[in-house]
Design an enzyme around this catalytic site. Sequence first.
Site, mmCIF file in Angstrom:
data_model
loop_
_atom_site.group_PDB
_atom_site.id
_atom_site.type_symbol
_atom_site.label_atom_id
_atom_site.label_comp_id
_atom_site.label_asym_id
_atom_site.label_seq_id
_atom_site.Cartn_x
_atom_site.Cartn_y
_atom_site.Cartn_z
ATOM 1 C CD GLU A 167 4.099 5.105 -3.636
ATOM 2 O OE1 GLU A 167 5.311 5.293 -3.744
ATOM 3 O OE2 GLU A 167 3.508 5.019 -2.555
ATOM 4 C CD GLU A 212 2.438 0.868 -0.914
ATOM 5 O OE1 GLU A 212 3.233 1.583 -0.266
ATOM 6 O OE2 GLU A 212 2.681 0.451 -2.056
HETATM 7 C C1 GAL Z 1 5.613 3.340 -0.945
HETATM 8 C C2 GAL Z 1 5.890 2.302 -2.014
HETATM 9 C C3 GAL Z 1 6.244 0.954 -1.420
HETATM 10 C C4 GAL Z 1 7.235 1.147 -0.331
HETATM 11 C C5 GAL Z 1 6.682 2.070 0.707
HETATM 12 C C6 GAL Z 1 7.599 2.279 1.878
HETATM 13 O O1 GAL Z 1 5.857 4.625 -1.393
HETATM 14 O O2 GAL Z 1 4.794 2.146 -2.871
HETATM 15 O O3 GAL Z 1 6.771 0.125 -2.429
HETATM 16 O O4 GAL Z 1 8.418 1.653 -0.855
HETATM 17 O O5 GAL Z 1 6.444 3.311 0.139
HETATM 18 O O6 GAL Z 1 7.016 3.123 2.824
#
Ligand code: GAL
Length: 637
Positions: A119, A291
């Site tokens: 990110e 994610e």
């Molecule tokens: C994303 C990140 C992850 C985790 C997640 C939590 O932004 O890539 O590592 O922190 O959020 O929602």
Amino acid sequence: MASLGLSVVRIGEFAWSRLEPARGGYQLDWLARAVDTLAENGLKVVLGTPTATPPKWLVDEMPGMLPVGSNGQVRGFGSRRHYCFSHLGYRAECERIVTQLARRFGEHPAVTAWQIDNEYGCHDTALSWSNAARDGFRDWLAQKYQSTEALNRAWGNVFWSMEYRSFDEIELPASAVTEVNPAHMMDFRRYSARQVADFNRLQADILRSHSPGRDIIHNFMGRTLSFDHFALGRDIDVASWDSYPLGFLEDRSDASDERRKKYLRAGDPDFQAFHHDLYRAVGNGRWWVMEQQPGPVNWAQHNPAPRDGMIRLWTWEAIAHGAEAVSYFRWRQAPFAQEQMHSGLLMPDGGKAPGFAEADRVAGEIAALGELPQTGTADVAIVFDYPSAWAWEIQPHGREFDYFRLVFDFYRGLRKLGLSVDFVSAEKPDIGGYRLVLVPGLFAWNDELLAALESHAGIVVTGPRSGSKTLDFRIPDALPPSLPTNILDLRVLRVESLRDGCPVAVPGQGAFKFWFEHAVTGALAKASAVCENGMPAIVRQKDFVYLCGWPDDQVIDSMLRSFAGELDLEICPMSGGVRMRERGDLTFLFNYGDVTAGIGEIAKQADGGGCELLLGDRRLEPSGISIIRRRKRTPPG
Ligand code: GAL
């Protein structure tokens, strides 16, 4: 994981302190065991490079690598993303650790892809106000302008006696008494974006040489416009993004309170789709969700639980927009450290969390549906431009003027009519296949885009504010929108920003909000709609249209309906929180709303008209999904 139906697992993206506990003491065997274990169970692996979390020993050795905030304060060790993109020493360290990993795992048969870093830009990290950034910026300026005379002229530094005699006199554009020169800031934004792309390319090159045939991926974020994702997209194989619908509605949305409450447990019906479409463009057609929110997150102002069925819906929606994979974050909730309140598919004790059953269900459904058609080309394209986001952040001229917000309003308007949308980069404006092209709020024209728009067969909608600056951040000599009269014979004489709640009415259609331009047409252009104050609202010259303000939902709707009619684009107005997306000959329908919606005509056709209902049924419950194979669109009842 395997019995749940997962096929790909991402690991290692923050593991530097375990991979190299002390300088040079690499410990990669544990990771090899993990990769082998996954492989033995038929799972493919995406390996993360750990460069978003440099370990303490490295930071202590090289404190100059830490990022600095615009207030001059060092942003220290203790969380993540604590590095400055401009720091060449840190880049060399990244080169070293990535080479180690790539050599060891590059040809492992289970390693199917790499995720570089994590990110970029998240936690406001694209810009750093460090000495490394200052030195790099001076160099970049010297290369760009060659002489300070040229820079002074381009920036207009005669104003307020800001002229420089040498590049070494130029500071980063922070800590001035009042507003800094927008041209200075714009160049710093360009410089900073370039550092992100260079940082990424360094790793991509190493991975490509040691890990042939594997996809190179980065996981982008929602509503993060601080660097040019299209530029970075050229160096990766697959764009991915991290989709947190409920967190984003809480923290990154312009939605009214009423809307936030309505979609509290579902997420905004257009926010995910917007990013799916944008990142499909960034990845040149190839994209994933890296994610997916699997339950409540920990980081928003409030962290509600998703309504039953939403994890399944979000997963299917990504597939509808062409995702090659949807991966959940995270597998098991970690009972320690910063994200202990962030849910996973498993609870901290290893038991199944509520999201598990939904992931299970959707994995089975996806497998059952088999191969899906190609995404294809949508009817409508929106030209998207990251530098425009920087420009209007630098000079909003009115509190609400925000590039994302403007583009999102148009996007939502299109979706509410059931239209599928593609994004196109302003730098590579491949708009040939689209009948309707929207170019809202573009900061400055470039030659390629102008040529593409000029020769476009179909309707082009521009404005407000499109072409209102030169690339040097000046008002164009011919006045905005600065188009040749054979394209658009129009000049904007002045602009005003409007307080929320103080619109300019466009009788019969709606109103302009936030922004209004006082424009005069020349002989070749004509106002096709006029404001109540008598000034042009919508100006048209053949198929080229200019909007003299920020249209509200009603103006957007009536305008899009009329262009769709003219162009013979089939629309399918959506009720409430229902949305649709076409993928080849499939139509996916989703219900973000909290009432059951009929999909009337579509379902009737599915029953009797030679169309097939592949999933779901003719009533779309809240969180419901239907997939239909059909030939013709008709409005849902
Ligand atoms: C994303 C990140 C992850 C985790 C997640 C939590 O932004 O890539 O590592 O922190 O959020 O929602």
